[in-house]
Design a protein around this motif. Structure first.
Motif, PDB file in Angstrom:
ATOM      1  N   LEU A   1      10.662   0.803  -7.225  1.00 14.97           N
ATOM      2  CA  LEU A   1      10.018   1.844  -6.417  1.00 14.97           C
ATOM      3  C   LEU A   1       9.128   1.215  -5.341  1.00 14.97           C
ATOM      4  CD1 LEU A   1       9.059   4.374  -9.235  1.00 14.97           C
ATOM      5  CD2 LEU A   1      11.172   4.164  -7.942  1.00 14.97           C
ATOM      6  N   THR A   2       9.686   0.275  -4.622  1.00 14.60           N
ATOM      7  CA  THR A   2       8.989  -0.403  -3.526  1.00 14.60           C
ATOM      8  C   THR A   2       9.683  -0.062  -2.211  1.00 14.60           C
ATOM      9  OG1 THR A   2       8.255  -2.230  -4.926  1.00 14.60           O
ATOM     10  CG2 THR A   2       8.337  -2.647  -2.551  1.00 14.60           C
ATOM     11  N   VAL A   3       8.923   0.332  -1.218  1.00 13.92           N
ATOM     12  CA  VAL A   3       9.511   0.745   0.054  1.00 13.92           C
ATOM     13  C   VAL A   3       9.982  -0.469   0.844  1.00 13.92           C
ATOM     14  CG1 VAL A   3       7.983   2.759   0.142  1.00 13.92           C
ATOM     15  CG2 VAL A   3       7.340   0.662   1.350  1.00 13.92           C
ATOM     16  N   SER A   4      10.840  -0.221   1.815  1.00  9.26           N
ATOM     17  CA  SER A   4      11.333  -1.291   2.674  1.00  9.26           C
ATOM     18  C   SER A   4      10.296  -1.626   3.752  1.00  9.26           C
ATOM     19  CB  SER A   4      12.637  -0.869   3.354  1.00  9.26           C
ATOM     20  OG  SER A   4      12.395   0.193   4.266  1.00  9.26           O
ATOM     21  N   THR A   5      10.456  -2.788   4.346  1.00  6.30           N
ATOM     22  CA  THR A   5       9.573  -3.191   5.442  1.00  6.30           C
ATOM     23  C   THR A   5       9.686  -2.212   6.610  1.00  6.30           C
ATOM     24  OG1 THR A   5       9.828  -5.509   4.802  1.00  6.30           O
ATOM     25  CG2 THR A   5       9.011  -5.069   7.021  1.00  6.30           C
ATOM     26  N   ALA A   6      10.901  -1.740   6.883  1.00  2.48           N
ATOM     27  CA  ALA A   6      11.099  -0.801   7.993  1.00  2.48           C
ATOM     28  C   ALA A   6      10.383   0.520   7.736  1.00  2.48           C
ATOM     29  CB  ALA A   6      12.592  -0.558   8.199  1.00  2.48           C
ATOM     30  N   THR A   7      10.449   1.008   6.489  1.00  3.54           N
ATOM     31  CA  THR A   7       9.760   2.256   6.147  1.00  3.54           C
ATOM     32  C   THR A   7       8.255   2.098   6.295  1.00  3.54           C
ATOM     33  OG1 THR A   7      11.505   2.909   4.601  1.00  3.54           O
ATOM     34  CG2 THR A   7       9.356   3.936   4.308  1.00  3.54           C
ATOM     35  N   ALA A   8       7.721   0.976   5.829  1.00  2.00           N
ATOM     36  CA  ALA A   8       6.281   0.728   5.941  1.00  2.00           C
ATOM     37  C   ALA A   8       5.854   0.600   7.399  1.00  2.00           C
ATOM     38  CB  ALA A   8       5.911  -0.532   5.168  1.00  2.00           C
TER      39      ALA A   8
ATOM     40  N   VAL B   1       0.824  -1.205   0.000  1.00  2.88           N
ATOM     41  CA  VAL B   1       0.000   0.000   0.000  1.00  2.88           C
ATOM     42  C   VAL B   1       0.859   1.256   0.000  1.00  2.88           C
ATOM     43  CG1 VAL B   1      -1.652   1.349   1.362  1.00  2.88           C
ATOM     44  CG2 VAL B   1      -2.013  -1.105   1.039  1.00  2.88           C
ATOM     45  N   LEU B   2       1.875   1.311   0.867  1.00  2.00           N
ATOM     46  CA  LEU B   2       2.716   2.501   0.918  1.00  2.00           C
ATOM     47  C   LEU B   2       3.497   2.681  -0.384  1.00  2.00           C
ATOM     48  CD1 LEU B   2       3.685   4.920   2.549  1.00  2.00           C
ATOM     49  CD2 LEU B   2       5.496   3.476   3.499  1.00  2.00           C
ATOM     50  N   SER B   3       3.920   1.587  -0.999  1.00  2.00           N
ATOM     51  CA  SER B   3       4.643   1.687  -2.267  1.00  2.00           C
ATOM     52  C   SER B   3       3.769   2.288  -3.354  1.00  2.00           C
ATOM     53  CB  SER B   3       5.143   0.306  -2.702  1.00  2.00           C
ATOM     54  OG  SER B   3       6.075  -0.215  -1.782  1.00  2.00           O
TER      55      SER B   3
ATOM     56  N   THR C   1       4.970  24.355  -4.315  1.00  2.00           N
ATOM     57  CA  THR C   1       6.383  24.620  -4.028  1.00  2.00           C
ATOM     58  C   THR C   1       7.141  23.359  -3.628  1.00  2.00           C
ATOM     59  OG1 THR C   1       5.868  25.119  -1.720  1.00  2.00           O
ATOM     60  CG2 THR C   1       5.856  26.962  -3.272  1.00  2.00           C
ATOM     61  N   GLU C   2       6.426  22.262  -3.547  1.00  2.00           N
ATOM     62  CA  GLU C   2       7.065  21.033  -3.083  1.00  2.00           C
ATOM     63  C   GLU C   2       7.417  20.144  -4.264  1.00  2.00           C
ATOM     64  OE1 GLU C   2       6.471  18.022   0.660  1.00  2.00           O
ATOM     65  OE2 GLU C   2       4.746  19.009  -0.215  1.00  2.00           O
ATOM     66  N   THR C   3       8.608  19.581  -4.264  1.00  2.00           N
ATOM     67  CA  THR C   3       9.045  18.743  -5.369  1.00  2.00           C
ATOM     68  C   THR C   3       8.465  17.345  -5.236  1.00  2.00           C
ATOM     69  OG1 THR C   3      11.021  18.099  -4.136  1.00  2.00           O
ATOM     70  CG2 THR C   3      11.197  20.022  -5.576  1.00  2.00           C
ATOM     71  N   MET C   4       8.467  16.627  -6.351  1.00  2.00           N
ATOM     72  CA  MET C   4       8.021  15.248  -6.336  1.00  2.00           C
ATOM     73  C   MET C   4       8.910  14.426  -5.415  1.00  2.00           C
ATOM     74  SD  MET C   4       5.437  14.627  -8.487  1.00  2.00           S
ATOM     75  CE  MET C   4       5.619  12.998  -9.205  1.00  2.00           C
ATOM     76  N   ALA C   5       8.304  13.498  -4.702  1.00  2.00           N
ATOM     77  CA  ALA C   5       9.079  12.613  -3.838  1.00  2.00           C
ATOM     78  C   ALA C   5      10.054  11.793  -4.682  1.00  2.00           C
ATOM     79  CB  ALA C   5       8.143  11.678  -3.078  1.00  2.00           C
ATOM     80  N   GLU C   6      11.281  11.689  -4.207  1.00  2.00           N
ATOM     81  CA  GLU C   6      12.269  10.922  -4.939  1.00  2.00           C
ATOM     82  C   GLU C   6      11.911   9.441  -4.916  1.00  2.00           C
ATOM     83  OE1 GLU C   6      15.165  11.600  -6.760  1.00  2.00           O
ATOM     84  OE2 GLU C   6      14.141  13.534  -6.782  1.00  2.00           O
ATOM     85  N   PRO C   7      12.118   8.727  -6.020  1.00  2.68           N
ATOM     86  CA  PRO C   7      11.899   7.285  -6.028  1.00  2.68           C
ATOM     87  C   PRO C   7      12.754   6.588  -4.965  1.00  2.68           C
ATOM     88  CG  PRO C   7      12.208   8.108  -8.266  1.00  2.68           C
ATOM     89  CD  PRO C   7      12.540   9.236  -7.326  1.00  2.68           C
ATOM     90  N   ILE C   8      12.320   5.416  -4.554  1.00  2.00           N
ATOM     91  CA  ILE C   8      13.049   4.681  -3.532  1.00  2.00           C
ATOM     92  C   ILE C   8      14.447   4.318  -4.040  1.00  2.00           C
ATOM     93  CG2 ILE C   8      13.043   2.575  -2.139  1.00  2.00           C
ATOM     94  CD1 ILE C   8       9.788   3.974  -3.398  1.00  2.00           C
TER      95      ILE C   8
END
Length: 236
Positions: free
Chosen positions: A211-218, A53-55, A114-121
């Motif tokens: 572009l998939t987040v880590s388990t720790a980030t989730a 979901v977070l990814s 004013t905010e930039t796109m989030a950088e890919p993982i």
């Protein structure tokens, strides 16, 4: 003693961390939440699908703040509408679609100019390559969310989450041959949709994997929601 009674008895002794329920089916976890409002059951579902979901939210949203909003919205929607889910075994596909729509809604309603796109993982060195990678992953999520639910669930569980064909067949209550056929038909349908949008399927899947987040980030993103579940004060 059924699974709900066992969970209730255990919870009277100690609060369940989500991983203690990792072997419990979606059906039983949703029943424990719907009938007993057991926070450990919903927390287990959050933990089970948090990475996927977070990814999806991170790939689509303009910033991590927006992605976190979409992430929280997805699981809050599950908590409040879980009794309407007719096929718990397809929950992964259901959540993917909700996450995709939540991310689109947040992006459209909370534009931060004013905010930039989030950088890919995982960021390639070439800026153009980074943009191309993000575009391919976003298109994949968009087209996957529009597939029929039985195809979407199989693809999300097998290709996104690495569920084996045997485990997938057991979860969906069917045979390995049936699952293999479902995956083949779903992937062909998805590939046709991607090609119509000018995206090469194999590159789109590679981009989504990168572009998939880590388990720790989730897990970190899940903490406020899980705390709210145990306090019994889910936000609006």
């Amino acid at each position: 003693m059924n699974i709900t009674e066992e969970m209730t008895e255990s919870c009277s002794r100690a609060t369940f961390p989500p991983h203690d329920l990792s072997g419990v089916s979606n059906t039983d976890l949703l029943e424990a939440w719907n009938k007993d409002h057991e926070p450990a059951a919903m927390a287990a579902l959050v933990a089970r699908y948090s990475v996927m979901v977070l990814s999806v939210c991170r790939r689509r949203c303009r910033s991590h703040v927006d992605a976190d909003d979409a992430y929280q919205t997805t699981f809050l929607y599950l908590a409040r509408n879980s009794n309407k889910i007719r096929h718990p075994e397809r929950l992964a596909g259901w959540l993917h679609r909700v996450a995709q729509r939540a991310a689109v809604a947040v992006t459209h309603s909370c534009k931060r100019e004013t905010e930039t796109m989030a950088e890919p993982i995982a960021t390639p060195d070439d800026p153009l390559e980074r943009l191309t990678q993000r575009h391919e992953a976003i298109v994949l999520d968009e087209e996957l969310s529009e597939l029929p639910e039985h195809y979407r669930a199989a693809i999300v569980m097998h290709l996104y989450e690495g569920t084996t064909l045997e485990s997938l067949a057991a979860s969906l209550g069917t045979t390995v041959g049936s699952v293999r056929g479902r995956l083949q038909r779903g992937k062909k349908l998805l590939a046709d949709r991607l090609r119509r949008r000018g995206v090469v399927p194999v590159l789109a899947f590679a981009a989504a994997s990168a572009l998939t987040v880590s388990t720790a980030t989730a897990a970190q993103a899940s903490e406020p929601l899980i705390d709210s579940l145990h306090r019994g004060d889910l936000p609006d």
